[in-house]
Scaffold this motif. Structure first.
Motif, PDB file in Angstrom:
ATOM      1  N   LYS A 145      -0.925  15.712  -0.525  1.00 38.60           N
ATOM      2  CA  LYS A 145      -0.871  16.844  -1.460  1.00 38.60           C
ATOM      3  C   LYS A 145       0.476  17.548  -1.477  1.00 38.60           C
ATOM      4  O   LYS A 145       0.752  18.331  -2.367  1.00 38.60           O
ATOM      5  CB  LYS A 145      -1.988  17.841  -1.150  1.00 38.60           C
ATOM      6  N   TYR A 146       1.350  17.263  -0.508  1.00 36.29           N
ATOM      7  CA  TYR A 146       2.681  17.865  -0.464  1.00 36.29           C
ATOM      8  C   TYR A 146       3.748  16.960  -1.076  1.00 36.29           C
ATOM      9  O   TYR A 146       4.925  17.292  -1.047  1.00 36.29           O
ATOM     10  CB  TYR A 146       3.058  18.204   0.980  1.00 36.29           C
ATOM     11  N   GLY A 147       3.340  15.796  -1.587  1.00 31.04           N
ATOM     12  CA  GLY A 147       4.282  14.868  -2.209  1.00 31.04           C
ATOM     13  C   GLY A 147       4.925  13.878  -1.254  1.00 31.04           C
ATOM     14  O   GLY A 147       5.750  13.068  -1.656  1.00 31.04           O
ATOM     15  N   LYS A 148       4.545  13.920   0.015  1.00 31.63           N
ATOM     16  CA  LYS A 148       5.078  12.950   0.981  1.00 31.63           C
ATOM     17  C   LYS A 148       4.434  11.594   0.717  1.00 31.63           C
ATOM     18  O   LYS A 148       3.225  11.499   0.518  1.00 31.63           O
ATOM     19  CB  LYS A 148       4.793  13.395   2.407  1.00 31.63           C
ATOM     20  N   ILE A 149       5.259  10.536   0.742  1.00 32.83           N
ATOM     21  CA  ILE A 149       4.782   9.182   0.462  1.00 32.83           C
ATOM     22  C   ILE A 149       5.005   8.308   1.690  1.00 32.83           C
ATOM     23  O   ILE A 149       6.080   8.311   2.278  1.00 32.83           O
ATOM     24  CB  ILE A 149       5.511   8.582  -0.757  1.00 32.83           C
ATOM     25  N   ILE A 150       3.957   7.564   2.050  1.00 33.83           N
ATOM     26  CA  ILE A 150       4.045   6.581   3.124  1.00 33.83           C
ATOM     27  C   ILE A 150       3.416   5.286   2.628  1.00 33.83           C
ATOM     28  O   ILE A 150       2.777   5.259   1.574  1.00 33.83           O
ATOM     29  CB  ILE A 150       3.353   7.052   4.423  1.00 33.83           C
ATOM     30  N   GLY A 151       3.595   4.220   3.384  1.00 34.31           N
ATOM     31  CA  GLY A 151       3.002   2.963   2.959  1.00 34.31           C
ATOM     32  C   GLY A 151       2.947   1.928   4.049  1.00 34.31           C
ATOM     33  O   GLY A 151       3.359   2.159   5.188  1.00 34.31           O
ATOM     34  N   ASP A 152       2.449   0.769   3.663  1.00 39.29           N
ATOM     35  CA  ASP A 152       2.346  -0.381   4.534  1.00 39.29           C
ATOM     36  C   ASP A 152       2.515  -1.616   3.652  1.00 39.29           C
ATOM     37  O   ASP A 152       2.258  -1.565   2.438  1.00 39.29           O
ATOM     38  CB  ASP A 152       0.974  -0.392   5.233  1.00 39.29           C
ATOM     39  N   ARG A 153       2.963  -2.731   4.261  1.00 45.40           N
ATOM     40  CA  ARG A 153       3.210  -3.940   3.483  1.00 45.40           C
ATOM     41  C   ARG A 153       2.830  -5.157   4.306  1.00 45.40           C
ATOM     42  O   ARG A 153       3.022  -5.180   5.518  1.00 45.40           O
ATOM     43  CB  ARG A 153       4.680  -4.018   3.128  1.00 45.40           C
ATOM     44  N   ARG A 154       2.298  -6.163   3.629  1.00 45.43           N
ATOM     45  CA  ARG A 154       2.008  -7.444   4.248  1.00 45.43           C
ATOM     46  C   ARG A 154       2.577  -8.536   3.369  1.00 45.43           C
ATOM     47  O   ARG A 154       2.387  -8.529   2.146  1.00 45.43           O
ATOM     48  CB  ARG A 154       0.507  -7.689   4.398  1.00 45.43           C
ATOM     49  N   LEU A 155       3.280  -9.482   3.975  1.00 44.99           N
ATOM     50  CA  LEU A 155       3.730 -10.681   3.273  1.00 44.99           C
ATOM     51  C   LEU A 155       2.813 -11.815   3.687  1.00 44.99           C
ATOM     52  O   LEU A 155       2.581 -12.040   4.884  1.00 44.99           O
ATOM     53  CB  LEU A 155       5.178 -11.019   3.631  1.00 44.99           C
ATOM     54  N   ILE A 156       2.291 -12.535   2.687  1.00 38.63           N
ATOM     55  CA  ILE A 156       1.399 -13.655   2.937  1.00 38.63           C
ATOM     56  C   ILE A 156       1.849 -14.849   2.116  1.00 38.63           C
ATOM     57  O   ILE A 156       2.614 -14.705   1.169  1.00 38.63           O
ATOM     58  CB  ILE A 156      -0.060 -13.297   2.610  1.00 38.63           C
ATOM     59  N   MET A 157       1.326 -16.020   2.474  1.00 38.39           N
ATOM     60  CA  MET A 157       1.670 -17.244   1.754  1.00 38.39           C
ATOM     61  C   MET A 157       0.389 -17.852   1.182  1.00 38.39           C
ATOM     62  O   MET A 157      -0.625 -17.937   1.872  1.00 38.39           O
ATOM     63  CB  MET A 157       2.332 -18.245   2.706  1.00 38.39           C
ATOM     64  N   VAL A 158       0.463 -18.240  -0.099  1.00 39.45           N
ATOM     65  CA  VAL A 158      -0.657 -18.902  -0.771  1.00 39.45           C
ATOM     66  C   VAL A 158      -0.211 -20.283  -1.176  1.00 39.45           C
ATOM     67  O   VAL A 158       0.875 -20.460  -1.736  1.00 39.45           O
ATOM     68  CB  VAL A 158      -1.112 -18.096  -2.014  1.00 39.45           C
TER      69      VAL A 158
ATOM     70  N   LEU B  21       0.856  -1.182   0.000  1.00 34.31           N
ATOM     71  CA  LEU B  21       0.000   0.000   0.000  1.00 34.31           C
ATOM     72  C   LEU B  21       0.890   1.229   0.000  1.00 34.31           C
ATOM     73  O   LEU B  21       1.826   1.330   0.790  1.00 34.31           O
ATOM     74  CB  LEU B  21      -0.879   0.000   1.258  1.00 34.31           C
ATOM     75  N   LYS B  22       0.614   2.149  -0.923  1.00 33.54           N
ATOM     76  CA  LYS B  22       1.384   3.397  -1.006  1.00 33.54           C
ATOM     77  C   LYS B  22       0.395   4.547  -1.095  1.00 33.54           C
ATOM     78  O   LYS B  22      -0.561   4.495  -1.863  1.00 33.54           O
ATOM     79  CB  LYS B  22       2.287   3.381  -2.236  1.00 33.54           C
TER      80      LYS B  22
END
Length: 84
Positions: free
Chosen positions: A70-83, A65-66
């Motif tokens: 409006k100021y151009g700052k970028i943050i995110g989150d990540r999940r690793l899963i197994m299928v 997730l990214k």
């Protein structure tokens, strides 16, 4: 009430194992101009929540997730899963 800039995946949780390759990612983003989930632009409801369906490949998969404000700052989150 003011809420800061944030982006979070609620589901799936880190390290979850799935028998089926179809899943729905859920989360919330606040005060973002642009939101991307695995590189695809997505949109939230009026409260900032999202639900997006995916078909994942067998093995380890990343859900990224990214969000950009409006100021151009970028943050995110990540999940690793197994299928299976």
């Amino acid at each position: 009430m003011f809420f800061g800039f944030s982006a979070e995946i609620f589901y799936p949780e880190e390290g979850m194992f799935f028998e089926n390759s179809e899943l729905t990612a859920e989360g919330r983003v606040r005060n973002a101009s642009y939101i991307f989930l695995n590189g695809r632009r997505i949109f939230t409801d009026e409260k900032g929540f999202f639900k997006e369906d995916f078909i994942m490949a067998p093995g380890v998969n990343a859900i990224m997730l990214k969000a950009e404000n409006k100021y151009g700052k970028i943050i995110g989150d990540r999940r690793l899963i197994m299928v299976k």
